[in-house]
Design a protein around this motif. Structure first.
Motif, PDB file in Angstrom:
ATOM      1  N   VAL A 283      -4.813   2.390  -0.891  1.00 45.84           N
ATOM      2  CA  VAL A 283      -4.279   2.659  -2.222  1.00 45.84           C
ATOM      3  C   VAL A 283      -3.131   1.681  -2.441  1.00 45.84           C
ATOM      4  CG1 VAL A 283      -3.254   4.377  -3.764  1.00 45.84           C
ATOM      5  CG2 VAL A 283      -4.805   5.120  -1.934  1.00 45.84           C
ATOM      6  N   ASN A 284      -3.248   0.829  -3.467  1.00 46.22           N
ATOM      7  CA  ASN A 284      -2.150  -0.097  -3.716  1.00 46.22           C
ATOM      8  C   ASN A 284      -0.991   0.641  -4.381  1.00 46.22           C
ATOM      9  OD1 ASN A 284      -2.424  -0.193  -6.582  1.00 46.22           O
ATOM     10  ND2 ASN A 284      -3.667  -2.037  -6.515  1.00 46.22           N
ATOM     11  N   ARG A 285       0.126  -0.013  -4.528  1.00 47.52           N
ATOM     12  CA  ARG A 285       1.335   0.651  -5.030  1.00 47.52           C
ATOM     13  C   ARG A 285       1.275   0.966  -6.522  1.00 47.52           C
ATOM     14  NH1 ARG A 285       6.248   0.372  -1.141  1.00 47.52           N
ATOM     15  NH2 ARG A 285       5.059   0.138   0.762  1.00 47.52           N
TER      16      ARG A 285
ATOM     17  N   LEU B 174       0.821  -1.206   0.000  1.00 41.00           N
ATOM     18  CA  LEU B 174       0.000   0.000   0.000  1.00 41.00           C
ATOM     19  C   LEU B 174       0.856   1.258   0.000  1.00 41.00           C
ATOM     20  CD1 LEU B 174      -2.654  -1.009   2.692  1.00 41.00           C
ATOM     21  CD2 LEU B 174      -2.859  -1.168   0.197  1.00 41.00           C
ATOM     22  N   ILE B 175       0.292   2.332  -0.533  1.00 39.02           N
ATOM     23  CA  ILE B 175       0.912   3.653  -0.509  1.00 39.02           C
ATOM     24  C   ILE B 175       0.448   4.354   0.762  1.00 39.02           C
ATOM     25  CG2 ILE B 175       0.837   5.945  -1.593  1.00 39.02           C
ATOM     26  CD1 ILE B 175       0.714   4.524  -4.290  1.00 39.02           C
ATOM     27  N   ASP B 176       1.370   4.989   1.458  1.00 40.12           N
ATOM     28  CA  ASP B 176       1.031   5.788   2.625  1.00 40.12           C
ATOM     29  C   ASP B 176       0.246   7.007   2.139  1.00 40.12           C
ATOM     30  OD1 ASP B 176       0.853   7.215   4.978  1.00 40.12           O
ATOM     31  OD2 ASP B 176       3.021   7.430   5.251  1.00 40.12           O
ATOM     32  N   GLN B 177      -0.965   7.172   2.639  1.00 46.20           N
ATOM     33  CA  GLN B 177      -1.848   8.248   2.178  1.00 46.20           C
ATOM     34  C   GLN B 177      -1.553   9.597   2.831  1.00 46.20           C
ATOM     35  OE1 GLN B 177      -6.025   7.114   2.269  1.00 46.20           O
ATOM     36  NE2 GLN B 177      -5.400   4.987   2.263  1.00 46.20           N
ATOM     37  N   ALA B 178      -0.811   9.597   3.920  1.00 52.44           N
ATOM     38  CA  ALA B 178      -0.582  10.822   4.695  1.00 52.44           C
ATOM     39  C   ALA B 178       0.134  11.888   3.865  1.00 52.44           C
ATOM     40  CB  ALA B 178       0.241  10.500   5.940  1.00 52.44           C
ATOM     41  N   GLY B 179      -0.296  13.134   4.061  1.00 51.05           N
ATOM     42  CA  GLY B 179       0.372  14.272   3.451  1.00 51.05           C
ATOM     43  C   GLY B 179       0.095  14.483   1.971  1.00 51.05           C
TER      44      GLY B 179
ATOM     45  N   TRP C 252      -6.014  -7.469  -6.040  1.00 52.52           N
ATOM     46  CA  TRP C 252      -6.345  -6.122  -5.594  1.00 52.52           C
ATOM     47  C   TRP C 252      -5.108  -5.348  -5.139  1.00 52.52           C
ATOM     48  CZ3 TRP C 252     -10.824  -8.348  -2.222  1.00 52.52           C
ATOM     49  CH2 TRP C 252     -11.882  -8.707  -3.058  1.00 52.52           C
ATOM     50  N   LEU C 253      -4.153  -6.040  -4.550  1.00 54.76           N
ATOM     51  CA  LEU C 253      -2.941  -5.366  -4.057  1.00 54.76           C
ATOM     52  C   LEU C 253      -1.768  -5.521  -5.021  1.00 54.76           C
ATOM     53  CD1 LEU C 253      -3.222  -6.352  -0.281  1.00 54.76           C
ATOM     54  CD2 LEU C 253      -4.101  -4.312  -1.444  1.00 54.76           C
ATOM     55  N   MET C 254      -1.978  -6.231  -6.131  1.00 58.91           N
ATOM     56  CA  MET C 254      -0.947  -6.434  -7.163  1.00 58.91           C
ATOM     57  C   MET C 254       0.324  -7.044  -6.552  1.00 58.91           C
ATOM     58  SD  MET C 254      -2.403  -4.995  -9.985  1.00 58.91           S
ATOM     59  CE  MET C 254      -1.126  -4.440 -11.068  1.00 58.91           C
ATOM     60  N   MET C 255       0.154  -7.946  -5.626  1.00 59.80           N
ATOM     61  CA  MET C 255       1.263  -8.476  -4.828  1.00 59.80           C
ATOM     62  C   MET C 255       2.396  -9.080  -5.658  1.00 59.80           C
ATOM     63  SD  MET C 255      -1.062  -9.923  -1.704  1.00 59.80           S
ATOM     64  CE  MET C 255       0.196 -10.256  -0.488  1.00 59.80           C
ATOM     65  N   PRO C 256       2.116  -9.976  -6.600  1.00 55.40           N
ATOM     66  CA  PRO C 256       3.233 -10.556  -7.351  1.00 55.40           C
ATOM     67  C   PRO C 256       4.036  -9.513  -8.135  1.00 55.40           C
ATOM     68  CG  PRO C 256       1.233 -11.862  -7.674  1.00 55.40           C
ATOM     69  CD  PRO C 256       0.835 -10.600  -6.970  1.00 55.40           C
TER      70      PRO C 256
ATOM     71  N   LEU D 296     -12.190   1.900  -1.999  1.00 53.47           N
ATOM     72  CA  LEU D 296     -13.039   2.990  -1.527  1.00 53.47           C
ATOM     73  C   LEU D 296     -14.242   2.448  -0.772  1.00 53.47           C
ATOM     74  CD1 LEU D 296     -13.178   4.647  -5.040  1.00 53.47           C
ATOM     75  CD2 LEU D 296     -11.743   5.423  -3.159  1.00 53.47           C
ATOM     76  N   VAL D 297     -14.697   3.199   0.218  1.00 53.88           N
ATOM     77  CA  VAL D 297     -15.929   2.870   0.923  1.00 53.88           C
ATOM     78  C   VAL D 297     -16.954   3.938   0.548  1.00 53.88           C
ATOM     79  CG1 VAL D 297     -17.026   2.453   3.149  1.00 53.88           C
ATOM     80  CG2 VAL D 297     -14.613   1.830   2.819  1.00 53.88           C
TER      81      VAL D 297
END
Length: 157
Positions: free
Chosen positions: A36-38, A8-13, A84-88, A44-45
């Motif tokens: 938010v994935n990378r 995930l991407i850090d959403q802060a700032g 969903w997180l595109m892990m591979p 979203l909710v």
């Protein structure tokens, strides 16, 4: 076991209202940005509590869970977390030495919306604002075209 935050991407700032301005037409007036994935895809909710996934690379949005609690149940089913997180692909990018700065995500040399592939050769580090603006512009220009329409891309200097 992987830590979800590794994907995930850090959403802060970040000014998410500005970053997502090109996607307003695809989104309801009121929603909560949850994850938010990378690759910049969004979980979203919506106001009714349902959870939706915006795949910015394909320009598609769809419901993935009835609620936040339901997402915790379904994310571990099948390939949901990997997709969903595109892990591979995130793992492959990391292994290739592609390190994101706080203002970057993994982007596409050729977006999937235009036939680009989900493989390492098609991935590059991209500024978040460029990523969202470019993909939103492509989505806006193609969203009303019938499935399978051939698109000619012209790049002007």
């Amino acid at each position: 076991m992987s830590d979800i935050n590794d994907y995930l991407i850090d959403q802060a700032g970040k000014d998410w209202g500005d970053l997502l301005s090109g996607w307003r037409q695809a989104l309801p007036g009121d929603f909560t940005l949850w994850m938010v994935n990378r690759f910049g895809d969004l979980i979203l909710v919506f106001e009714d509590g349902t959870v939706h996934f915006l795949d910015v690379g394909m320009g598609q949005i769809g419901q993935i869970a009835e609620s936040r609690e339901h997402l915790f149940e379904v994310i571990d089913q099948g390939d949901n977390a990997a997709n969903w997180l595109m892990m591979p692909l995130v793992d492959a990018c990391r292994a290739a030495g592609m390190t994101l700065s706080p203002e970057q995500c993994y982007g596409y040399k050729t977006p999937p919306l235009l036939g680009g592939t989900y493989d390492l050769d098609n991935i590059e580090l991209t500024d978040l604002s460029v990523h969202y603006a470019l993909l939103a512009d492509m989505w806006q220009q193609t969203k009303d075209l019938p499935e399978g329409t051939r698109i000619k891309v012209v790049i002007a200097d």
